[in-house]
Design a protein around this motif. Structure first.
Motif, mmCIF file in Angstrom:
data_model
loop_
_atom_site.group_PDB
_atom_site.id
_atom_site.type_symbol
_atom_site.label_atom_id
_atom_site.label_comp_id
_atom_site.label_asym_id
_atom_site.label_seq_id
_atom_site.Cartn_x
_atom_site.Cartn_y
_atom_site.Cartn_z
ATOM 1 N N GLU A 84 1.167 -1.385 -0.157
ATOM 2 C CA GLU A 84 -0.165 0.171 -0.116
ATOM 3 C C GLU A 84 0.834 1.127 -0.016
ATOM 4 O O GLU A 84 0.510 2.338 -0.501
ATOM 5 C CB GLU A 84 -0.903 0.042 1.223
ATOM 6 N N ARG A 85 2.073 1.318 0.650
ATOM 7 C CA ARG A 85 2.764 2.387 0.746
ATOM 8 C C ARG A 85 3.545 2.568 -0.533
ATOM 9 O O ARG A 85 3.509 3.749 -1.142
ATOM 10 C CB ARG A 85 3.935 2.176 2.000
ATOM 11 N N ARG A 86 4.005 1.472 -1.224
ATOM 12 C CA ARG A 86 4.435 1.880 -2.323
ATOM 13 C C ARG A 86 3.342 2.393 -3.596
ATOM 14 O O ARG A 86 3.712 2.873 -4.529
ATOM 15 C CB ARG A 86 5.365 0.407 -2.988
ATOM 16 N N SER A 87 2.312 1.523 -3.558
ATOM 17 C CA SER A 87 1.385 1.920 -4.419
ATOM 18 C C SER A 87 0.746 3.408 -4.301
ATOM 19 O O SER A 87 0.696 4.222 -5.230
ATOM 20 C CB SER A 87 -0.078 1.151 -4.211
ATOM 21 N N GLY A 106 -3.315 9.553 -0.012
ATOM 22 C CA GLY A 106 -3.924 9.262 1.128
ATOM 23 C C GLY A 106 -4.904 8.283 1.179
ATOM 24 O O GLY A 106 -4.975 7.449 2.189
ATOM 25 N N ILE A 107 -5.892 8.283 0.284
ATOM 26 C CA ILE A 107 -6.898 7.248 -0.107
ATOM 27 C C ILE A 107 -6.265 5.940 -0.225
ATOM 28 O O ILE A 107 -6.727 5.069 0.467
ATOM 29 C CB ILE A 107 -7.895 7.747 -1.344
ATOM 30 N N VAL A 108 -5.339 5.724 -0.972
ATOM 31 C CA VAL A 108 -4.639 4.540 -1.447
ATOM 32 C C VAL A 108 -4.107 4.001 0.091
ATOM 33 O O VAL A 108 -3.958 2.884 0.451
ATOM 34 C CB VAL A 108 -3.435 4.700 -2.320
ATOM 35 N N LEU A 109 -3.292 4.882 0.812
ATOM 36 C CA LEU A 109 -2.820 4.277 2.085
ATOM 37 C C LEU A 109 -3.879 3.814 2.944
ATOM 38 O O LEU A 109 -3.559 2.827 3.855
ATOM 39 C CB LEU A 109 -2.022 5.360 2.996
ATOM 40 N N ALA A 110 -5.051 4.436 3.204
ATOM 41 C CA ALA A 110 -6.159 3.928 3.878
ATOM 42 C C ALA A 110 -6.518 2.582 3.764
ATOM 43 O O ALA A 110 -7.297 1.923 4.676
ATOM 44 C CB ALA A 110 -7.307 4.987 3.750
ATOM 45 N N THR A 111 -6.045 1.949 2.466
ATOM 46 C CA THR A 111 -6.345 0.505 2.458
ATOM 47 C C THR A 111 -5.707 -0.341 3.072
ATOM 48 O O THR A 111 -5.674 -1.672 3.333
ATOM 49 C CB THR A 111 -6.395 0.084 0.774
ATOM 50 N N ARG A 122 -13.876 6.524 2.754
ATOM 51 C CA ARG A 122 -14.810 5.599 2.865
ATOM 52 C C ARG A 122 -15.269 4.810 1.685
ATOM 53 O O ARG A 122 -15.829 3.569 1.667
ATOM 54 C CB ARG A 122 -15.867 5.902 3.920
ATOM 55 N N LEU A 123 -15.652 5.783 0.666
ATOM 56 C CA LEU A 123 -16.406 5.065 -0.538
ATOM 57 C C LEU A 123 -15.190 4.038 -1.267
ATOM 58 O O LEU A 123 -15.752 3.081 -1.674
ATOM 59 C CB LEU A 123 -16.710 6.219 -1.365
ATOM 60 N N LEU A 124 -14.197 4.415 -1.108
ATOM 61 C CA LEU A 124 -13.224 3.642 -1.845
ATOM 62 C C LEU A 124 -13.067 2.338 -1.071
ATOM 63 O O LEU A 124 -12.852 1.110 -1.580
ATOM 64 C CB LEU A 124 -11.915 4.243 -1.935
ATOM 65 N N LEU A 125 -12.864 2.508 0.407
ATOM 66 C CA LEU A 125 -12.745 1.452 1.072
ATOM 67 C C LEU A 125 -14.093 0.227 0.939
ATOM 68 O O LEU A 125 -13.967 -0.779 0.941
ATOM 69 C CB LEU A 125 -12.515 1.531 2.572
ATOM 70 N N ASP A 126 -15.059 0.790 0.761
ATOM 71 C CA ASP A 126 -16.256 0.051 0.923
ATOM 72 C C ASP A 126 -16.271 -0.748 -0.625
ATOM 73 O O ASP A 126 -16.342 -1.933 -0.666
ATOM 74 C CB ASP A 126 -17.744 0.773 0.933
ATOM 75 N N ALA A 127 -15.995 0.141 -1.572
ATOM 76 C CA ALA A 127 -15.846 -0.584 -3.215
ATOM 77 C C ALA A 127 -14.848 -1.482 -3.160
ATOM 78 O O ALA A 127 -14.967 -2.627 -3.905
ATOM 79 C CB ALA A 127 -15.635 0.337 -4.055
ATOM 80 N N ASP A 128 -13.853 -1.335 -2.381
ATOM 81 C CA ASP A 128 -12.752 -2.332 -2.365
ATOM 82 C C ASP A 128 -13.140 -3.673 -1.811
ATOM 83 O O ASP A 128 -12.580 -4.868 -2.179
ATOM 84 C CB ASP A 128 -11.365 -1.949 -1.774
#
Length: 204
Positions: A84-87, A106-111, A122-128
């Motif tokens: 996640e950090r490298r992404s 920051g959104i990527v790191l939250a995964t 939160r929208l991205l986390l739910d979609a994932d």
């Protein structure tokens, strides 16, 4: 140029960025042979689902979410936290000069731990996690694809590790952060997770 690269370039244009003559390497990365689940089909599904959840958001917010969705697994070596950090670094470097670069990263790191107080994230986390609420046959394909990514792990270690993951997901309350995601995937996801946990010999 593949669909992922086109989606990236379109989103960058919405944010006023210069896409330049060189295509991003999204298509090549998501086609890497070691990816069982975290490949092209997954990332395109996350883009689709996050844009559905973000139907009432502004064009710029939807562009940010598209870029975060496309970047969130761009590095996938099976090293939680480091991937996640490298992404996030990959995204920040390719969006250099855009005001939204840090927001996307920051959104990527939250995964990493799938928690955030930010509504857009939160929208991205739910979609994932949308795949968890798939019909049983699609969920089985997901489970098999994830197992294939860990083919180097013996069955006993897989059952132990996967069991911990499934229990951590079932212990989340709520599993999905947004009401729309809960309504769409919540019940089915818990049924799927409990069934898989039971199949490992670890009843929920």
């Amino acid at each position: 140029m593949g669909e992922q690269a086109e989606l990236w370039r379109d989103a960058v244009r919405v944010l006023g960025g210069d896409v330049g003559p060189e295509p991003v390497d999204l298509d090549e990365r998501y086609a890497e042979p070691h990816r069982g689940y975290h490949g092209t089909a997954h990332v395109l599904a996350v883009v689709r689902d996050v844009l559905d959840l973000a139907a009432d958001r502004t064009d710029r917010e939807r562009a940010v979410l598209t870029l975060a969705a496309l970047a969130h697994d761009v590095v996938y070596d099976g090293v939680p936290g480091e991937d996640e950090r490298r992404s996030a670094e990959w995204a920040r470097a390719r969006l250099a000069g855009l005001p939204e670069a840090d927001r996307v990263a920051g959104i990527v790191l939250a995964t990493t731990d799938h928690t955030s107080d930010d509504d857009l994230t939160r929208l991205l986390l739910d979609a994932d996690l949308a795949v968890l609420g798939s019909p049983p046959d699609a969920y089985e394909r997901y489970r098999a694809a994830v197992r294939a990514e860990y083919a180097h792990v013996d069955d006993a270690a897989w059952r132990a590790g996967r069991g911990r993951v499934l229990r951590s997901l079932l212990d989340r309350d709520p599993l999905y952060a947004t009401a729309r995601a809960r309504d769409r995937w919540g019940r089915r996801a818990r049924v799927n997770l409990a069934a898989e946990l039971g199949s490992l010999g670890d009843p929920p």
